[in-house]
Design an enzyme around this catalytic site. Structure first.
Site, mmCIF file in Angstrom:
data_model
loop_
_atom_site.group_PDB
_atom_site.id
_atom_site.type_symbol
_atom_site.label_atom_id
_atom_site.label_comp_id
_atom_site.label_asym_id
_atom_site.label_seq_id
_atom_site.Cartn_x
_atom_site.Cartn_y
_atom_site.Cartn_z
ATOM 1 N N TYR A 328 0.902 -1.319 -0.061
ATOM 2 C CA TYR A 328 0.046 -0.055 0.036
ATOM 3 C C TYR A 328 0.955 1.791 -0.390
ATOM 4 C CZ TYR A 328 -3.400 -3.201 2.166
ATOM 5 O OH TYR A 328 -3.891 -4.920 2.714
ATOM 6 N N CYS A 354 14.295 -11.141 -2.062
ATOM 7 C CA CYS A 354 14.363 -10.949 -3.178
ATOM 8 C C CYS A 354 13.514 -10.219 -4.011
ATOM 9 C CB CYS A 354 14.954 -12.386 -4.123
ATOM 10 S SG CYS A 354 16.515 -13.356 -3.135
ATOM 11 N N TYR A 383 -3.158 -5.396 10.326
ATOM 12 C CA TYR A 383 -2.509 -5.707 8.680
ATOM 13 C C TYR A 383 -1.145 -6.122 8.722
ATOM 14 C CZ TYR A 383 -6.966 -4.951 7.850
ATOM 15 O OH TYR A 383 -8.575 -4.222 8.333
HETATM 16 C C1 LIG Z 1 -11.740 -4.970 7.031
HETATM 17 C C2 LIG Z 1 -13.021 -4.690 7.640
HETATM 18 C C3 LIG Z 1 -13.219 -4.245 8.586
HETATM 19 C C4 LIG Z 1 -11.570 -3.501 9.153
HETATM 20 O O1 LIG Z 1 -11.614 -2.883 8.151
HETATM 21 P P1 LIG Z 1 -10.671 -1.904 9.823
HETATM 22 O O2 LIG Z 1 -10.138 -0.861 8.436
HETATM 23 O O3 LIG Z 1 -9.766 -2.184 10.386
HETATM 24 O O4 LIG Z 1 -11.217 -1.126 11.145
HETATM 25 C C5 LIG Z 1 -14.925 -4.534 9.394
HETATM 26 N N1 LIG Z 1 -15.742 -4.777 8.454
HETATM 27 C C6 LIG Z 1 -15.663 -5.477 7.318
HETATM 28 C C7 LIG Z 1 -16.499 -6.010 7.066
HETATM 29 C C8 LIG Z 1 -14.647 -5.261 6.981
HETATM 30 O O5 LIG Z 1 -13.567 -6.257 5.539
#
Ligand SMILES: *Cc1c(COP(=O)(O)O)cnc(C)c1O
Length: 425
Positions: A328, A354, A383
């Protein structure tokens, strides 16, 4: 960056001193458990959950932690103990919740665009709170499985509100061109149709517009659209019990003086205002905001090398441990665990994988670093480990949870045995 900050549990007791997490010095922890090592503050995770719970205390609410941000069992357990529910996106995540906190099964919502029959059946048998359904075909399958198993299915349609949220394109999800959710204009018709099926219970409606969204406004805009739908459905005789506002509230990866509690209050106010006179339960699904700043990836410097006019600091952590910079173009603050004095230099901090994409920072001004030094990549609790891999046949890192003045291993480092276990010649 500020060395002692309110938004991170990592700090120095005196200027230029060693880095701590809560009551624990990171140097001995890194020696004891090895590097690369993820270190999380249990206290901060609990504190962040408390911020949401307090901001929503005036109404019926449920904070469903998004398991995908960091699925460590010990973290799920500590959140469940404090009343959290969970937002899951796979059968594997359901098994994690059941393993860490079986009593929380009734507080689970199941999101995701591609649920399989096996995953739907597992959710029904576990008695989860609701399926966040992302297509008409999925709703038909859910009804069929519910009938087959004789277990009524509670569902929420995940609607796509067509709201723009300013974030990285890979983690923006709330517009018509994204694969997520059901066009909000079709939702009313689908609820009416489902009302004729005795195996389906219209529990709620959900939205999730994306991740790492810093402003409260798009969340309010999405809930306004959802509230309108809920009012229309009430007129149709369909009374939904819950509105799920999704996750996505962002953190500040640069500035450590970020006021998390104020951000949560602003976010909660935007949601509450947009809910109008809705009297059911408000669910939210924060992931990153709960765990992101609670964690750091601690790595050791292996080499410092100069190519032309560039200096590379090569660490024992790599993109397989933390892929956010490569995936990202994300920024992570990097600090020395025990800073050296001397002139700061502009360096690239990279891993041994690599790929030229294997970097943590480019052209970053850092105090001098030498082989053997420890560095901490901050705000890596979300993440990070969750997106780690064995790329380059590297063993995945260990994870440590700090509670007060104690550091506890919550996941051991992988071994070569783990790496080869599923294969045969
Ligand atoms: C990824 C996701 C979240 C959490 O998102 P954050 O940015 O980590 O708060 C919540 N709900 C759904 C459906 C998601 O896919």
């Amino acid at each position: 960056m500020a060395e002692q900050t309110s938004s991170r549990p990592f700090y120095r007791r005196q200027p230029g001193g060693e880095l701590y997490c809560g009551g624990v010095s990171l140097e001995p922890v890194a020696k004891r458990f090895g590097t690369p090592l993820y270190v999380y503050s249990a206290d901060q995770i609990a504190e962040r959950l408390g911020m949401f719970q307090r901001a929503l205390a005036g109404l019926d609410h449920l904070v469903c932690y998004a398991v995908k941000a960091n699925s460590a069992l010990a973290i799920l357990k500590l959140l469940a103990k404090r009343g959290a529910g969970f937002d899951i996106v796979s059968g594997g995540e359901l098994e994690r919740v059941l393993a860490a906190a079986p009593e929380a099964a009734g507080r689970v919502v199941f999101s995701g665009v591609g649920k399989t029959i096996a995953e739907i059946d597992a959710g029904l048998k576990a008695g989860i709170l609701a399926f966040n359904v992302e297509s008409e075909a999925e709703l038909a399958l859910l009804a069929a499985r519910a009938r087959k198993l004789g277990i009524r299915a509670r569902f929420a349609l995940r609607v796509n509100p067509d709201v723009f949220a300013d974030t990285h394109p890979y983690i923006s999800t709330g517009m018509r061109e994204h694969k997520f959710g059901i066009d909000i204009k079709r939702a009313r018709m689908i609820y009416k149709h489902a009302a004729g099926d005795r195996w389906l219970e219209a529990h709620g409606v959900s939205v999730h517009i994306g991740s790492q969204i810093r402003s409260a406004d798009p969340f309010g805009a999405a809930i306004e659209r959802v509230s309108k739908l809920v009012t229309q459905l009430k007129g149709d005789g369909i009374a939904l019990k819950a509105i799920d506002a999704g996750g996505g509230l962002g953190i500040d990866y640069h500035d450590g003086s970020f006021d998390a509690a104020a951000k949560v209050e602003e976010y909660a106010e935007a949601l509450i205002r947009a809910l109008g006179d809705f009297e059911g339960q408000l669910q939210i699904e924060p992931g990153r905001f709960l765990v992101g700043q609670a964690g750091a990836l601690v790595a050791r410097v292996l080499y410092v090398k100069r190519n032309g006019n560039k200096t590379f600091v090569i660490t024992d952590a790599a993109m397989n441990d933390l892929i956010r910079p490569a995936l990202y173009q994300a920024h992570h603050e990097i600090v020395s665990v025990r800073p050296r004095t001397g002139k700061a230099c502009v360096v690239d901090v990279v891993g041994p994988v690599c790929e030229s994409g294997d970097f943590f920072a480019r052209d970053r001004k850092l105090p001098p670093l030498e082989p053997g030094d420890l560095v901490a990549l901050l705000d890596a609790g979300a993440y990070g480990m969750a997106q780690s891999s064995n790329y380059n046949s590297r063993l995945r890192a260990a994870e440590v949870l700090v509670e007060g003045a104690k550091a506890r291993l919550i996941r051991r480092r992988e071994t070569i045995g783990d790496l080869l276990a599923t294969e045969q010649l």
